[in-house]
Design a protein around this motif. Structure first.
Motif, PDB file in Angstrom:
ATOM      1  N   LYS A  91     130.663   9.160 -29.090  1.00  0.00           N
ATOM      2  CA  LYS A  91     130.217   7.829 -29.497  1.00  0.00           C
ATOM      3  C   LYS A  91     131.315   7.133 -30.284  1.00  0.00           C
ATOM      4  CE  LYS A  91     127.792   9.663 -33.577  1.00  0.00           C
ATOM      5  NZ  LYS A  91     126.460   9.870 -34.205  1.00  0.00           N
ATOM      6  N   GLY A 111     127.391   2.708 -26.642  1.00  0.00           N
ATOM      7  CA  GLY A 111     128.494   3.571 -26.275  1.00  0.00           C
ATOM      8  C   GLY A 111     128.260   5.053 -26.444  1.00  0.00           C
ATOM      9  N   VAL A 139     127.436   8.663 -25.350  1.00  0.00           N
ATOM     10  CA  VAL A 139     127.500   9.407 -24.089  1.00  0.00           C
ATOM     11  C   VAL A 139     127.188  10.870 -24.376  1.00  0.00           C
ATOM     12  CG1 VAL A 139     128.956  10.102 -22.151  1.00  0.00           C
ATOM     13  CG2 VAL A 139     129.242   7.834 -23.167  1.00  0.00           C
ATOM     14  N   LYS A 140     126.304  11.453 -23.598  1.00  0.00           N
ATOM     15  CA  LYS A 140     125.990  12.879 -23.710  1.00  0.00           C
ATOM     16  C   LYS A 140     126.707  13.619 -22.582  1.00  0.00           C
ATOM     17  CE  LYS A 140     122.068  16.101 -24.018  1.00  0.00           C
ATOM     18  NZ  LYS A 140     120.597  16.226 -23.896  1.00  0.00           N
ATOM     19  N   VAL A 141     127.543  14.593 -22.949  1.00  0.00           N
ATOM     20  CA  VAL A 141     128.314  15.367 -21.979  1.00  0.00           C
ATOM     21  C   VAL A 141     127.618  16.712 -21.801  1.00  0.00           C
ATOM     22  CG1 VAL A 141     130.594  16.237 -21.371  1.00  0.00           C
ATOM     23  CG2 VAL A 141     130.390  14.211 -22.830  1.00  0.00           C
ATOM     24  N   GLU A 155     131.134  17.020 -16.341  1.00  0.00           N
ATOM     25  CA  GLU A 155     130.905  15.643 -16.774  1.00  0.00           C
ATOM     26  C   GLU A 155     132.003  15.115 -17.702  1.00  0.00           C
ATOM     27  OE1 GLU A 155     127.020  14.984 -18.367  1.00  0.00           O
ATOM     28  OE2 GLU A 155     125.986  15.872 -16.653  1.00  0.00           O
ATOM     29  N   ALA A 187     132.885  11.175 -18.581  1.00  0.00           N
ATOM     30  CA  ALA A 187     132.764  10.717 -19.969  1.00  0.00           C
ATOM     31  C   ALA A 187     134.071  10.085 -20.448  1.00  0.00           C
ATOM     32  CB  ALA A 187     132.375  11.884 -20.875  1.00  0.00           C
ATOM     33  N   GLU A 192     134.356   6.676 -19.068  1.00  0.00           N
ATOM     34  CA  GLU A 192     133.467   5.755 -19.761  1.00  0.00           C
ATOM     35  C   GLU A 192     134.068   5.329 -21.102  1.00  0.00           C
ATOM     36  OE1 GLU A 192     129.814   3.570 -20.540  1.00  0.00           O
ATOM     37  OE2 GLU A 192     131.107   4.082 -18.844  1.00  0.00           O
ATOM     38  N   ASN A 240     118.854   7.521 -21.968  1.00  0.00           N
ATOM     39  CA  ASN A 240     119.956   6.727 -22.513  1.00  0.00           C
ATOM     40  C   ASN A 240     120.034   6.766 -24.044  1.00  0.00           C
ATOM     41  OD1 ASN A 240     117.702   5.196 -23.111  1.00  0.00           O
ATOM     42  ND2 ASN A 240     118.198   3.537 -21.688  1.00  0.00           N
ATOM     43  N   HIS A 241     119.297   7.709 -24.669  1.00  0.00           N
ATOM     44  CA  HIS A 241     119.369   7.938 -26.117  1.00  0.00           C
ATOM     45  C   HIS A 241     118.897   6.746 -26.941  1.00  0.00           C
ATOM     46  CE1 HIS A 241     121.856  11.096 -24.501  1.00  0.00           C
ATOM     47  NE2 HIS A 241     122.742  10.224 -24.105  1.00  0.00           N
ATOM     48  N   ASP A 298     120.171  -0.151 -20.185  1.00  0.00           N
ATOM     49  CA  ASP A 298     121.079   0.984 -20.250  1.00  0.00           C
ATOM     50  C   ASP A 298     121.307   1.492 -21.671  1.00  0.00           C
ATOM     51  OD1 ASP A 298     121.509   0.838 -17.465  1.00  0.00           O
ATOM     52  OD2 ASP A 298     123.003  -0.744 -17.759  1.00  0.00           O
ATOM     53  N   GLY A 299     120.940   0.691 -22.677  1.00  0.00           N
ATOM     54  CA  GLY A 299     121.164   1.092 -24.058  1.00  0.00           C
ATOM     55  C   GLY A 299     120.350   0.246 -25.003  1.00  0.00           C
TER      56      GLY A 299
END
Length: 414
Positions: free
Chosen positions: A153, A162, A164-166, A171, A175, A178, A234-235, A378-379
């Motif tokens: 993040k 922003g 992102v979970k890897v 992945e 990531a 991104e 998407n957290h 998306d967020g």
């Protein structure tokens, strides 16, 4: 005869001006705001308004110095994320005694926060592994060292933008791409945040909650503990419930961890919003802000605990109220939920007046209307606002809030 106090407010919204007026005991309010955010009706809410990019210190400093020559400030306050560090710089510049830049920046820079926590940790205490993102290979090495999944993040920003979970080695490349894309595209609030540095953090299992606290000269009072409901894809924190449905033992652990965290960061005065994961090893800090949380949390705290933390931010800074000595007793429950809609251009908003007029509604902060374009969800930043409701219990508040959300229809086309 008592002279009129003088308050500098940096950034924020119309609601912040109204709360400053209510809580400041008739103080003169000087407002620094982005030029494009100033409206004619704001002239009646502030003694002076200075149009300035307050995130640029080279622009803000001469404006503040000029305003200070016209009359000394008793306090400077910001309730919005981009204004926190600028307000702290003003405190340092003018010697106003509030939170300084060094402490404020430990909150606004997530990498500094992690480093500070690691330095302050007791021997043997669990510390979340964290490193700055340098390149793709560094991300792969972090995954090999700390395991998968892990979180990437920005070190600054808001609204979970922003993140992102890897989930595995396969992945890492995606990531990294991104991260590169986000560095080029920036945050939706262009200019307010620099999306340049990214941090990697060890993933912590467990449900999320937050502590809404206020600090009085180093004495920290946890006013409320909020339970967060997260959209796993998407957290995004789509729902917030107060009080959090915790055991007394876990609630006490959150309060204790909050106070220890604020002490570690050197925070002494003002509101804070600290997010935890309730992990198997106990409450673990995820991040924190030296301000009140969003999602209408200040309305929820006021409804359940009888105090507005945003208004308290003004009255405490101006020395108008005594400190709290203990946690306020709660009454009833409250919940807020994120408003979303299908992508497209807004054709019509239905049910807004009915929801706002309902006795159970604490607030609606809808950010779109007919003609606006809605992006895909998306967020957090793609949410359209929040609905907050009150009821006799936390469970009832969730039910009532979701009923209100169902009654609010945003019709899109295209």
């Amino acid at each position: 005869m008592t002279s009129t106090k003088r308050l500098l407010l940096i950034g924020g919204y119309t609601d912040h001006l109204l709360k400053a007026a209510r809580a400041s005991g008739g103080a003169e309010i000087v407002w620094c705001q982005f030029p494009e955010e100033i409206r004619p009706e704001h002239a009646d809410l502030a003694s002076e308004i200075f149009p300035v990019d307050f995130t640029d210190w080279e622009q803000l400093r001469p404006v503040v110095e000029k305003a200070y020559e016209q009359g000394a400030f008793d306090a400077v306050v910001s309730l919005t994320e981009p204004g926190l560090d600028p307000a702290a710089r003003v405190n340092d510049l003018l010697g106003l005694g509030g939170t300084g830049y060094e402490v404020s920046h430990r909150f606004t820079d997530k990498w500094l926060m992690r480093r500070r926590l690691a330095e302050a940790a007791a021997p043997g205490a669990a510390v979340v592994g964290a490193e700055l993102v340098t390149d793709r290979d560094g991300m792969a090495e972090f995954g090999a060292r700390y395991g998968y999944p892990f979180i990437v993040k920005p070190t600054s920003g808001t609204a979970s933008f922003g993140v992102v979970k890897v989930n595995g080695p396969e992945e890492v490349e995606g990531a990294w791409q991104e991260v590169c894309r986000l560095r080029d595209s920036g945050h939706p609030l262009i200019g307010a945040y620099d999306i340049d540095r990214f941090i990697m953090e060890e993933f912590v299992e467990g449900p999320l909650c937050s502590a809404e606290a206020f600090s009085f000269d180093g004495h920290h009072v946890v006013m409320a503990i909020t339970e967060a409901i997260t959209e796993e894809s998407n957290h995004v924190h789509v729902g917030h419930v107060m009080p959090a449905r915790l055991t007394p033992e876990l609630e006490a652990a959150v309060v204790r961890a909050t106070c220890e965290f604020l002490d570690a960061l050197g925070y002494r005065d003002g509101a804070s919003h600290t997010e935890f994961k309730l992990s198997p090893r106990g409450p673990v800090i995820i991040e924190s802000q030296n301000r009140v949380g969003g999602a209408l949390l200040t309305d929820m705290v006021e409804s359940v605990y009888g105090t507005s933390p945003q208004e308290l931010a003004f009255s405490w800074a101006l020395g108008l109220v005594p400190p709290m000595t203990e946690r306020p007793a709660g009454r009833g429950g409250a919940a807020s939920w994120l408003i979303v809609a299908e992508p497209g251009r807004v054709r019509e908003v239905r049910g807004l007046d009915e929801v706002r007029g309902a006795a159970s509604t604490l607030g609606v902060d809808l950010w779109v209307g007919p003609g606006d374009v809605i992006r895909s969800f998306d967020g957090q930043w793609d949410g359209l606002g929040h609905v907050a409701s009150r009821a006799d219990t936390a469970d009832d508040a969730i039910r009532v809030c979701q009923e209100s959300l169902s009654a609010l229809r945003i019709v899109t086309e295209g």
